[in-house]
Design an enzyme around this catalytic site. Structure first.
Site, mmCIF file in Angstrom:
data_model
loop_
_atom_site.group_PDB
_atom_site.id
_atom_site.type_symbol
_atom_site.label_atom_id
_atom_site.label_comp_id
_atom_site.label_asym_id
_atom_site.label_seq_id
_atom_site.Cartn_x
_atom_site.Cartn_y
_atom_site.Cartn_z
ATOM 1 N N TYR A 116 0.819 -1.206 0.000
ATOM 2 C CA TYR A 116 0.000 0.000 0.000
ATOM 3 C C TYR A 116 0.849 1.251 0.000
ATOM 4 C CZ TYR A 116 -3.958 -2.740 1.794
ATOM 5 O OH TYR A 116 -4.968 -3.631 1.973
ATOM 6 N N HIS A 175 -13.159 2.406 5.369
ATOM 7 C CA HIS A 175 -11.945 1.648 5.093
ATOM 8 C C HIS A 175 -11.600 0.666 6.210
ATOM 9 C CE1 HIS A 175 -10.852 4.963 2.141
ATOM 10 N NE2 HIS A 175 -10.736 3.869 1.438
ATOM 11 N N ARG A 196 -4.966 8.171 -8.456
ATOM 12 C CA ARG A 196 -4.094 7.058 -8.086
ATOM 13 C C ARG A 196 -4.680 5.788 -8.676
ATOM 14 N NH1 ARG A 196 -6.059 3.958 -3.446
ATOM 15 N NH2 ARG A 196 -3.943 3.231 -3.032
ATOM 16 N N ASN A 227 -5.549 1.625 -7.990
ATOM 17 C CA ASN A 227 -5.690 0.543 -7.017
ATOM 18 C C ASN A 227 -6.021 -0.700 -7.838
ATOM 19 O OD1 ASN A 227 -5.737 -0.721 -4.561
ATOM 20 N ND2 ASN A 227 -7.785 -0.015 -3.999
ATOM 21 N N GLU A 239 -8.407 -0.123 -10.704
ATOM 22 C CA GLU A 239 -9.246 1.051 -10.473
ATOM 23 C C GLU A 239 -8.425 2.308 -10.689
ATOM 24 O OE1 GLU A 239 -11.920 -0.896 -6.841
ATOM 25 O OE2 GLU A 239 -10.516 0.742 -6.421
#
Lengths: 320, 198, 358
Positions: free
Chosen positions: C37, C193, C223, C225, C265
């Protein structure tokens, strides 16, 4: 710099309202629409005061839905560092300036059953935009506005004429005061308070509301600190590999910008956290003035907010 | 009576505290079963003069002691559902400065918290204290049916019959934990049910 | 170039397919041979020509079919699209953002004509030509958020900003990686989350939230994912998990290359001006392992990332049971050569596979 594109604008009106406050209106240079915004937003106005660049945040007071022009009102501060004086003395219709995209750190909670606005002096400006937003989109609101005197009551006529049932005005020189306890008593559940004005007023409203059992989340306030002058100091910027001098009349953030160092910011008033900078090494004392870091962080010597905080001592090395 | 220590879990799982008296224009206290004890512990005569207590005994015998606190308003009802309209009215009429105290089972506290939030009370301003049953109010993510008092995991949905893993993921809006099918990838392979905190 | 829209399905017979163009522009998410991550945010201000980053809202060959799939999901379960009452203004903000962006970025496909509050919107691929009054919900067939997100690829979370947090108070979520809007509606950033393992301990969400709260008008961010999905199934919802979960067990060594898809994503973040809300579009791109391994660099790297991913993440992403089968398949395409840094395919510089396929 901060990420977003700046907006080039031309001054289209300079309207003195009273001895202290002048309104400035802007349109996009070369035509075109300005971004819409939300009531409570500010813009950072960039000024070129001779060799000194100045950037001051001012609340947008025009109709958020009106994309043709923006308006701000500037209160002259004769003992400040000079930004407001520059606006009053040097800015004229036709001047080209640069402003930031709108940023809102004082937005309405749109869930509120009722919005209760409390303004002191020039603190009226964000509410002028919020009131226009409420009128356009609907919802209950009420304004309580204190001014020093009728002569210094910016926008009082407009407010009381257009909103006779919602706008309440209090003049200090006539010994009129907001009866805050009575005002808070009996407000329907789901009411939110917004307060903008001098620090003493903000503290008074927050403390009184807390004592009456109002939840913290229901009290919103905006207090921009103007950077204060202080003794000059030297800073080493590790990433940029530069040693810079922070002058008596400038902030650390301004000194970095003057030296061509990329430093993020949003509010330039110690509130938003964007310019938070890691301290690598220091010998001396910090003069923390921001609202962002908590007491433990202030005491740790690990972080500084360069927009308002200063340093006194031998060495300061920052992660910039 | 000792209080149940919930194991630490993910951030969405509610955390309960201990009721403490707070200044306010009025006090609304909602409790079920042994949650009454938390009200008895926190009550003061000053508070009771402006208090409305709503109590759902579920067989516990604290009613007379709560009534003896002499609150401004007292109500005792057979179930949360029976009290729901009264609770909605209490929040609808409320003024800023109201203090909300919830105690008892997670299901009743969760539903009352939801009613308070709908009225405009931030959830962080609502005091809660867990007492008594650790059974959960759970929503089946598949059929959306809510089942009260779920004490075992896995649990067979009382609405659609799917076998559900009872997660710690909790929604304040639904006042429920989430149940997700446990044998979707291996139909029929359902572990033996045991107590959620066993 | 004029876009040709595929006629394809994301369920039942799974006729979804990627053209050569789509493969070339697929957003491969791994910039090095391992994954952990990170906040990995960057400004969303365009990108290389014909890349998925080029436009504010990418429209590709799957557009019309994806919108058809979304309509089917919403007909079956209207709770996949919800907006709490205070979020209507943010819905109008979103409608404006998308209509302005698409009409400027794809003038041959979309038109927006504005005369004050009287707006006309033309969506040629979907055959829509609607006139309405901006900020008047009565003049649209759906609420503003639902109206525009039925015409825009990707899921949409519309986040209210208050109390130094972001709140999931509205959204259209039909192509999700196994989370429920209906359940998470009203939660704050940390709460929705909450089920993600390891990232909280690493402080990822604290840093990410701080970044997102400061996203400014005119300065969107993005970003990538990723996760894995068996079959090109868009609607991997918890609601329907009892129906699609079994598909995970349907792969064989012979079918893994065709059935196992990397699901990427593209997450973007835009400040919405009138509401001060933040919109978080989550655009899903699917690509089968057999298509991905046509690019030598991606083939080598995918094998290494899947092989070395911590068990906790493989469990959370739902593929730990299938990992041995995937690795058997992917190892054929990994000859151990080093790979160049960055996500781009580097077809001209990265060598072809050095050992023969077994």
């Amino acid at each position: 710099m901060s990420g977003a594109q700046k907006i080039a604008v031309t001054v289209t009106a300079v309207v003195p309202l009273n001895d202290l406050v002048t309104r400035f209106e802007f349109r996009r240079t070369g035509g075109g629409l300005l971004p819409t915004f939300s009531g409570g937003a500010h813009t950072v106005v960039e000024m070129r005061d001779g060799d000194t660049p100045r950037m001051n945040p001012y609340s947008l007071m025009s109709d958020p839905m009106d994309q043709t022009s923006y308006a701000i009102s500037v209160r002259r501060d004769d003992v400040g560092r000079g930004g407001s004086l520059f606006m009053h003395n040097n800015v004229a219709v036709g001047d080209e300036m640069v402003i930031s995209n709108p940023v809102n750190l004082f937005s309405l909670d749109l869930r509120a059953k009722k919005q209760l606005f409390i303004a002191g002096g020039i603190g009226i400006t964000p509410f002028l935009a919020q009131i226009k937003q409420m009128e356009r989109l609907g919802g209950r609101w009420e304004l309580h506005y204190t001014c020093r005197s009728e002569a210094l009551g910016s926008y009082v006529d407009e407010l009381t004429t257009q909103h006779p049932n919602e706008a309440n005005v209090y003049y200090d020189d006539q010994d009129q005061r907001i009866d805050l306890k009575a005002l808070l008593d009996g407000q329907p559940i789901g009411t939110h308070i917004y307060v903008c004005g001098p620090k003493g007023m903000i503290d008074w409203v927050r403390n009184t509301a807390a004592a009456e059992g109002w939840p913290r989340e229901g009290i919103h306030y905006e207090e921009f600190l103007a950077p204060q002058s202080g003794k000059p100091f030297e800073v080493k910027l590790a990433i940029s590999n530069k040693v810079i001098q922070v002058g008596e009349q400038e902030s650390l953030l301004e000194a970095m910008e003057r030296s061509g160092v990329d430093a993020p910011y949003l509010c330039r008033g110690g509130a938003c956290g964007q310019c938070e900078t890691r301290v690598i090494d220091y010998t001396g004392n910090f003069i923390h003035r921001d609202h962002w870091l908590d007491d433990a962080e202030h005491a740790s010597g690990e972080k500084i907010m360069p927009c308002v905080s200063r340093f006194e001592g031998k060495t300061l090395v920052l992660d910039r | 009576m000792s209080k149940f220590e919930f194991p630490t879990s993910i951030i969405s799982r509610p955390v309960y505290g201990t009721l403490e008296p707070r200044d306010g224009s009025a006090h609304l206290m909602i409790a079920d079963a042994t949650g009454a004890q938390a009200i008895l512990d926190v009550a003061t005569p000053d508070m009771m003069a402006k208090a409305h207590i709503i109590y759902i005994p579920k067989g516990a015998e604290f009613g007379h002691r709560l009534r003896a606190l002499n609150p401004a308003q007292y109500y005792e009802g057979p179930s949360y559902a029976a009290a729901e309209q009264r609770i909605a009215k209490a929040f609808g009429d409320a003024k800023m400065g109201l203090q909300v105290y919830l105690s008892g089972s997670e299901g009743v506290m969760g539903q009352a918290q939801h009613a308070a939030m709908q009225a405009g009370v931030p959830h962080t301003a609502i005091q809660t204290e867990h007492r008594g049953s650790t059974a959960r109010r759970m929503q089946c993510v598949h059929c959306k049916g809510i089942t009260e008092d779920v004490a075992t995991d896995p649990f067979q949905c009382s609405h659609c019959g799917l076998h559900l893993f009872v997660r710690d993921h909790y929604s304040r809006r639904l006042a429920a934990y989430q149940g997700v099918n446990i044998d979707a990838e291996d139909p029929g392979n359902v572990p033996e049910a045991k107590g959620i905190y066993e | 170039m004029t876009l040709q829209f595929n006629d394809e399905t994301f369920r039942d017979d799974y006729s979804f397919h990627n053209s050569d163009r789509a493969l070339k522009r697929f957003p491969f998410p791994f910039h090095e041979d391992s994954y952990m991550y990170s906040v990995n945010m960057e400004q969303h201000q365009g990108g290389p020509a014909d890349s998925i980053y080029e436009k504010r809202f990418d429209v590709d060959e799957h557009y019309v079919s994806e919108m058809r799939d979304r309509a089917m999901v919403l007909a079956d379960d209207p709770l996949r699209c919800q907006s709490l009452p205070h979020m209507t203004l943010a819905g109008w903000d979103l409608l404006e953002l998308i209509m302005v962006s698409k009409s400027e970025d794809y003038p041959d496909l979309f038109e927006l004509h504005r005369d004050g509050d009287q707006w006309r919107w033309v969506n040629k691929p979907m055959g829509i030509d609607d006139s309405f009054t901006f900020l008047d919900e009565a003049t649209l067939p759906y609420g503003p958020m639902e109206y525009i997100t039925r015409q825009t690829q990707g899921d949409f979370c519309v986040l209210d900003q208050r109390d130094d947090n972001l709140w999931m108070d509205a959204g259209t979520i039909t192509t999700q990686a196994d989370w429920s809007l209906d359940f998470d509606l009203g939660m704050n950033f940390f709460e929705w989350h909450a089920p993600v393992p390891m990232a909280h301990e690493k402080g990822i969400f604290v840093r990410a939230l701080k970044f997102l709260l400061n996203i400014q008008q005119g300065a969107p961010a993005r970003r990538l994912n990723w996760t894995l999905t068996v079959n090109p199934l868009l609607d991997t919802s918890p609601e329907n998990y009892h129906k699609w979960g079994i598909q995970k067990t349907s792969m064989t060594p012979e079918t893994v290359g065709a059935k196992q898809h990397l699901r990427v994503e593209l997450q973007t973040f835009f400040r919405l001006p009138r509401s001060n809300a933040l919109v978080f579009p989550i655009r899903c791109y699917l690509c089968s392992f057999q298509d991905l391994t046509k690019t030598p660099k991606w083939a080598r790297r995918l094998h290494r990332v899947i092989r070395d991913l911590p068990d906790e993440l493989a469990t959370y992403k739902g593929f730990i049971d299938n990992r041995p089968m995937m690795l058997d398949y992917l190892s054929q395409f990994d000859d151990g050569l080093p790979t160049s840094l960055g996500i781009w395919p580097d077809l001209d510089t990265e060598p072809a596979l050095q050992k023969r396929l077994i």
